[in-house]
Design an enzyme around this catalytic site. Structure first.
Site, PDB file in Angstrom:
ATOM      1  N   GLU A 152      33.979  18.330  37.002  1.00 38.04           N
ATOM      2  CA  GLU A 152      34.122  19.189  35.827  1.00 38.04           C
ATOM      3  C   GLU A 152      35.283  18.682  34.961  1.00 38.04           C
ATOM      4  OE1 GLU A 152      35.884  23.146  36.217  1.00 38.04           O
ATOM      5  OE2 GLU A 152      34.292  23.946  34.962  1.00 38.04           O
TER       6      GLU A 152
ATOM      7  N   GLU B 123      34.706  33.673  40.238  1.00 37.46           N
ATOM      8  CA  GLU B 123      33.902  33.004  39.205  1.00 37.46           C
ATOM      9  C   GLU B 123      34.565  31.666  38.955  1.00 37.46           C
ATOM     10  OE1 GLU B 123      33.522  35.723  35.936  1.00 37.46           O
ATOM     11  OE2 GLU B 123      32.306  37.092  37.116  1.00 37.46           O
TER      12      GLU B 123
ATOM     13  N   LYS C 280      47.211  39.177  36.265  1.00 35.54           N
ATOM     14  CA  LYS C 280      48.043  37.982  36.041  1.00 35.54           C
ATOM     15  C   LYS C 280      47.230  37.077  35.117  1.00 35.54           C
ATOM     16  CE  LYS C 280      48.946  34.152  36.961  1.00 35.54           C
ATOM     17  NZ  LYS C 280      48.928  33.073  35.925  1.00 35.54           N
TER      18      LYS C 280
ATOM     19  N   CYS D 111      33.018  27.763  30.834  1.00 31.11           N
ATOM     20  CA  CYS D 111      32.554  27.447  32.191  1.00 31.11           C
ATOM     21  C   CYS D 111      31.050  27.199  32.217  1.00 31.11           C
ATOM     22  CB  CYS D 111      32.909  28.569  33.145  1.00 31.11           C
ATOM     23  SG  CYS D 111      32.243  30.156  32.611  1.00 31.11           S
TER      24      CYS D 111
HETATM   25  P1  NAD Z   1      42.976  27.706  37.041  1.00 32.14           P
HETATM   26  O1  NAD Z   1      42.279  27.858  38.342  1.00 32.14           O
HETATM   27  O2  NAD Z   1      43.922  26.586  36.887  1.00 32.14           O
HETATM   28  O3  NAD Z   1      43.820  29.014  36.697  1.00 32.14           O
HETATM   29  C1  NAD Z   1      43.222  30.279  36.593  1.00 32.14           C
HETATM   30  C2  NAD Z   1      44.257  31.332  36.897  1.00 32.14           C
HETATM   31  O4  NAD Z   1      44.647  31.228  38.260  1.00 32.14           O
HETATM   32  C3  NAD Z   1      45.534  31.236  36.067  1.00 32.14           C
HETATM   33  O5  NAD Z   1      45.954  32.531  35.739  1.00 32.14           O
HETATM   34  C4  NAD Z   1      46.492  30.578  37.036  1.00 32.14           C
HETATM   35  O6  NAD Z   1      47.852  30.844  36.789  1.00 32.14           O
HETATM   36  C5  NAD Z   1      46.061  31.197  38.342  1.00 32.14           C
HETATM   37  N1  NAD Z   1      46.416  30.432  39.546  1.00 32.14           N
HETATM   38  C6  NAD Z   1      46.529  29.082  39.668  1.00 32.14           C
HETATM   39  N2  NAD Z   1      46.889  28.777  40.951  1.00 32.14           N
HETATM   40  C7  NAD Z   1      46.993  29.951  41.620  1.00 32.14           C
HETATM   41  C8  NAD Z   1      47.345  30.291  42.964  1.00 32.14           C
HETATM   42  N3  NAD Z   1      47.659  29.356  43.878  1.00 32.14           N
HETATM   43  N4  NAD Z   1      47.353  31.591  43.314  1.00 32.14           N
HETATM   44  C9  NAD Z   1      47.029  32.544  42.411  1.00 32.14           C
HETATM   45  N5  NAD Z   1      46.727  32.293  41.129  1.00 32.14           N
HETATM   46  C10 NAD Z   1      46.689  31.006  40.736  1.00 32.14           C
HETATM   47  O7  NAD Z   1      41.838  27.688  35.930  1.00 32.14           O
HETATM   48  P2  NAD Z   1      42.031  27.470  34.367  1.00 32.14           P
HETATM   49  O8  NAD Z   1      42.399  26.048  34.153  1.00 32.14           O
HETATM   50  O9  NAD Z   1      42.876  28.547  33.824  1.00 32.14           O
HETATM   51  O10 NAD Z   1      40.553  27.730  33.837  1.00 32.14           O
HETATM   52  C11 NAD Z   1      39.573  26.747  33.773  1.00 32.14           C
HETATM   53  C12 NAD Z   1      38.648  26.845  34.971  1.00 32.14           C
HETATM   54  O11 NAD Z   1      38.075  28.144  35.021  1.00 32.14           O
HETATM   55  C13 NAD Z   1      37.471  25.903  34.907  1.00 32.14           C
HETATM   56  O12 NAD Z   1      37.261  25.361  36.191  1.00 32.14           O
HETATM   57  C14 NAD Z   1      36.303  26.795  34.538  1.00 32.14           C
HETATM   58  O13 NAD Z   1      35.042  26.333  34.928  1.00 32.14           O
HETATM   59  C15 NAD Z   1      36.682  28.053  35.239  1.00 32.14           C
HETATM   60  N6  NAD Z   1      36.011  29.208  34.634  1.00 32.14           N
HETATM   61  C16 NAD Z   1      34.984  29.788  35.312  1.00 32.14           C
HETATM   62  C17 NAD Z   1      34.307  30.867  34.749  1.00 32.14           C
HETATM   63  C18 NAD Z   1      33.167  31.522  35.469  1.00 32.14           C
HETATM   64  O14 NAD Z   1      32.765  32.599  35.046  1.00 32.14           O
HETATM   65  N7  NAD Z   1      32.624  30.951  36.527  1.00 32.14           N
HETATM   66  C19 NAD Z   1      34.697  31.349  33.499  1.00 32.14           C
HETATM   67  C20 NAD Z   1      35.755  30.719  32.844  1.00 32.14           C
HETATM   68  C21 NAD Z   1      36.413  29.654  33.432  1.00 32.14           C
END
Ligand code: NAD
Length: 486
Positions: free
Chosen positions: A390, A254, A178, A288
């Protein structure tokens, strides 16, 4: 208008509900495609296809056959490099100069690296004594975990998705992905590459949609998904962990970070400025591992702030096709609202705005884009929202420190523990400080440098588990011990 469909059992299919949502180009706000939103029926069909493929040809293949196919997947991405590049930049607004060096090549490499690793991975064996004197032989075998749910974010869409799909498939699992609702295109396009490479139908499936009460939640709640790997915000990670608790399914998370850079007075200033500029502003701050808190030893504080300001102001803001641009738009207007709310909070909390703090003037054809200025602040208290939360934008706060102990304490003061960068030419200090930083990754005199064989992941609220190299096997395989009485 182009439509982006699900990829289930080797075919592109639309949603039975007919529900579509917009795919928006963030540099000008124009709708570039309509995306099908999966309901429970599509997610269920994808999981069923993945389960069937596991029992079918994919599950029966030798490691050598499987890994040869994955090499073809990597080559297939490379052969269609320009298409992937165009799609990634349209979805994200990032400069092509960046995506052509990082996102697309790494997206392809993730298949080769894990295919080669799995081919060569050793297992363990132990001979043991038994009371009757005949003995027993124990040996370990790794088996695929099963159907893996992959949920990926928007900041490095192809790279972070294949970082999970590559090892999952190399280990013999099947996947239902997804992708982020903001950036679905390269994940969808990969289906064509999978088919052309000879990946059997049902091994790689994609469902599109949002998180809560949409495709993301349906996938994590599906009882026939064996494990879930997720990259995204810490809060979403908590929700996913709760969903995975039902059925006691394993998660790899992550998550977010609020990473610290520590700049000692004995650093090589050129290196520290260049590295901190990249770590704060690359990918418009949407990394991130990026640095949003910079701690600088007091004797060099003023010089460091002045030089980082000059570097930020020299960044060239522009659209992906502009070859001179090294700073793109944010991923969406929704994300821009979040970043700008922190720009406002910084002012409200009394920050000194060293540079930026608003929206740049852009030419008329880009006026509808999600642009923000690279921004640097000083003077905020340690407990302010801007310093503790963040933001995930192109911004950082710089604060002076006086002692090594103080710098370590400041770096470790938040519940996040993803990454940190230390700048010093004193190697004893580098090792001493690196050992005390509470983070999964610590760089010394560098940033974003990584051998794909090393462990990657966050500590504290930045994640659970390590992926990368052999560490990925812990999540993507089940290690079984077979004990044979001799
Ligand atoms: P997000 O958590 O909003 O969304 C990530 C994914 O999760 C999307 O595909 C979204 O549709 C899905 N999602 C959201 N709610 C959900 C739920 N209730 N159930 C299942 N899936 C759900 O994150 P984002 O805004 O897309 O990305 C930015 C974030 O990602 C930042 O916090 C960043 O630090 C983190 N990030 C971490 C790493 C790492 O390796 N630690 C790498 C990249 C990004």
């Amino acid at each position: 208008m182009k439509e982006i469909k699900h990829f289930i059992n080797g075919e592109y299919v639309g949603s039975a509900s007919g529900k579509l949502f917009d795919n928006v180009n963030p540099v000008n706000g124009q709708v570039i495609a309509k995306i099908h939103e999966a309901g429970e029926a599509e997610v269920d069909a994808a999981v069923k296809a993945a389960r069937a493929a596991l029992k079918g040809p994919w599950g029966k293949m030798t490691v050598a056959e499987r890994t040869e196919i994955l090499h073809r997947v990597a080559d297939g991405i490379t052969a269609r490099f320009d298409e992937f590049l165009e799609a990634e930049c349209l979805d994200t607004g990032k400069p092509k100069s960046l995506a052509s060096h990082i996102d697309i090549p790494r997206g392809a490499a993730n298949f080769k690296v894990f295919a080669d690793l799995v081919k060569n991975v050793p297992t363990e064996a132990f001979e043991m004594a038994t009371p009757d004197g005949t003995g027993a032989l124990n040996y370990g075998v790794r088996r695929p975990k099963g159907v893996i749910g992959v949920i990926s974010p928007w900041n490095l869409p192809l790279l972070l998705m294949t970082w999970k799909v590559g090892p999952a498939l190399a280990c013999g699992n099947t996947v239902v992905v997804k992708p982020s609702e903001e950036t679905p295109t390269t994940t969808a396009l990969l289906g064509e590459v999978m088919n052309a490479a000879g990946v059997p139908a049902g091994v790689y499936n994609v469902v599109h949609g949002f998180g809560g009460n949409s495709a993301g939640a349906f996938l994590t709640a599906h009882p026939d998904v064996d494990a879930i790997t997720f990259t995204g915000e810490t809060g979403t990670g908590e929700t996913i962990m709760r969903a995975a608790a039902k059925g006691v399914r394993q998660v790899s998370l992550e998550l977010g970070g609020k990473n610290a850079g520590i700049v000692f007075a004995d650093c090589d200033m050129d290196k520290a400025i260049e590295g901190t500029l990249r770590s704060a502003f690359a990918n418009c701050g949407q990394v991130c591992l990026g640095t949003e808190r910079v701690y600088v030893e007091r004797p060099i504080f003023d010089e460091f702030v002045a030089r980082l300001k000059a570097g930020a102001e020299a960044l060239k803001i522009g659209e992906p096709n502009d070859p001179s641009a090294n700073f793109g738009s944010l991923v969406s207007h929704k994300h821009r609202e979040k970043v700008l709310s922190y720009y406002q909070k910084a002012k409200d909390e009394g920050a000194t705005v060293v540079t930026g703090g608003g929206v740049p003037d852009m030419p008329a054809h880009l006026a509808g884009g999600a642009w923000v200025q690279p921004t640097i602040w000083t003077g905020l208290p340690d407990d302010s929202a801007v310093v503790t939360e963040e933001i995930f934008g192109p911004c950082c706060h710089i604060r002076p420190f006086d002692t090594e102990e103080e710098a370590i304490e400041l770096a470790n003061s938040l519940p996040y523990g993803l990454a940190s960068a230390i700048w010093t030419e004193n190697s004893s200090r580098a090792h001493r400080v690196a050992g005390q930083i509470e983070a999964g990754i610590v760089w010394v005199n560098s940033w974003f440098l990584r051998d794909l064989r090393t462990a990657f992941g966050g500590s504290k609220q930045s994640g659970i588990g390590r992926e990368g190299g052999v560490h990925s096997l812990e999540f993507y395989t089940e290690l079984k011990n077979i004990c044979v009485k001799l």
